[in-house]
Design an enzyme around this catalytic site. Structure first.
Site, PDB file in Angstrom:
ATOM      1  N   ARG A  23     -30.433 -16.741 -18.393  1.00  0.00           N
ATOM      2  CA  ARG A  23     -30.197 -15.715 -19.416  1.00  0.00           C
ATOM      3  C   ARG A  23     -28.788 -15.901 -19.990  1.00  0.00           C
ATOM      4  NH1 ARG A  23     -31.786 -10.904 -16.506  1.00  0.00           N
ATOM      5  NH2 ARG A  23     -33.889 -11.367 -17.253  1.00  0.00           N
ATOM      6  N   ASP A 105     -31.725 -13.200  -7.706  1.00  0.00           N
ATOM      7  CA  ASP A 105     -32.909 -12.339  -7.798  1.00  0.00           C
ATOM      8  C   ASP A 105     -32.742 -10.929  -7.253  1.00  0.00           C
ATOM      9  OD1 ASP A 105     -34.364 -14.674  -8.747  1.00  0.00           O
ATOM     10  OD2 ASP A 105     -34.456 -15.271  -6.650  1.00  0.00           O
ATOM     11  N   ASP A 107     -31.482  -7.397  -6.752  1.00  0.00           N
ATOM     12  CA  ASP A 107     -30.702  -6.515  -7.614  1.00  0.00           C
ATOM     13  C   ASP A 107     -30.647  -5.131  -6.988  1.00  0.00           C
ATOM     14  OD1 ASP A 107     -30.490  -8.462  -9.786  1.00  0.00           O
ATOM     15  OD2 ASP A 107     -32.613  -8.061 -10.136  1.00  0.00           O
ATOM     16  N   ASP A 120     -36.564  -6.262  -6.575  1.00  0.00           N
ATOM     17  CA  ASP A 120     -36.949  -7.675  -6.638  1.00  0.00           C
ATOM     18  C   ASP A 120     -36.895  -8.414  -5.304  1.00  0.00           C
ATOM     19  OD1 ASP A 120     -37.328  -7.253  -9.370  1.00  0.00           O
ATOM     20  OD2 ASP A 120     -35.292  -7.869  -9.854  1.00  0.00           O
ATOM     21  N   GLU A 123     -39.544 -11.143  -5.379  1.00  0.00           N
ATOM     22  CA  GLU A 123     -39.109 -12.278  -6.198  1.00  0.00           C
ATOM     23  C   GLU A 123     -38.096 -13.128  -5.426  1.00  0.00           C
ATOM     24  OE1 GLU A 123     -36.985 -13.180 -10.529  1.00  0.00           O
ATOM     25  OE2 GLU A 123     -37.283 -11.110  -9.887  1.00  0.00           O
TER      26      GLU A 123
END
Length: 176
Positions: A23, A105, A107, A120, A123
């Site tokens: 990102r 990942d 958070d 997450d 994930e």
């Protein structure tokens, strides 16, 4: 390669453990810059995802990066108070182009009353296996998740009362 100058506008790049760009935040104004800590701010900045999709942040945010902590913190100013989004990540690096870090990942979403949710975890487990996170990294990330939760409970660093408001006031000087 040095550090960004206060008042300078730079990008923030997050990567995944496999080295792929995750990102990009297009514009963040630097408010404080030392070898240990960078504090930046943005408001309605464009964010580009790895698949090319873009979106714009909704509110002013103060971004906190530390060279010795495996997390970064984004304090978002909303009508009902400051909300925080915390990324378990590598410490930041700055290469003259952007602040860069690896997003791992996990958070933590923190609400104005300082309650929080850990996000997450599935994930993280998937990526830990598929990207072969070394055991040492896994241990470090879990240790720093606990450090982050301690900071939240103690209202330390970016969670201190008035921290986000103080830095937002400084940011407003650059936007006039």
């Amino acid at each position: 390669m040095g550090y960004p100058k206060e008042g300078e506008t730079i990008q923030i790049h997050s990567y995944k453990h496999n080295g792929l760009l995750h990102r990009i935040w297009n514009e963040t104004t630097i408010l404080k810059s030392t070898e240990l800590c960078i504090i930046g701010a943005n408001d309605r900045t464009m964010v580009t995802e790895s698949d090319g999709r873009t979106w714009v942040t909704r509110e002013p945010a103060i971004c906190y990066f530390h060279a010795r902590q495996w997390f970064n913190v984004i304090g978002m100013l909303r009508d009902d108070g400051v909300h925080y989004y915390c990324n378990i990540s590598s410490p930041f690096a700055y290469d003259g182009e952007a602040i860069k870090y690896i997003d791992y990942d996990l958070d933590v979403k923190v609400f104005p009353d300082m309650t929080y949710n850990i996000l997450d975890e599935d994930e993280y487990d998937d990526h830990r296996k598929s990207m072969n996170y070394p055991k040492e990294i896994d241990s470090i990330l879990k240790e720093y998740l606990n450090t982050l939760l301690h900071w939240i409970h103690q209202r330390k660093g970016p969670f201190a009362p008035e921290f986000v408001d103080m830095w937002y006031e400084r940011y407003l000087r650059y936007t006039k």
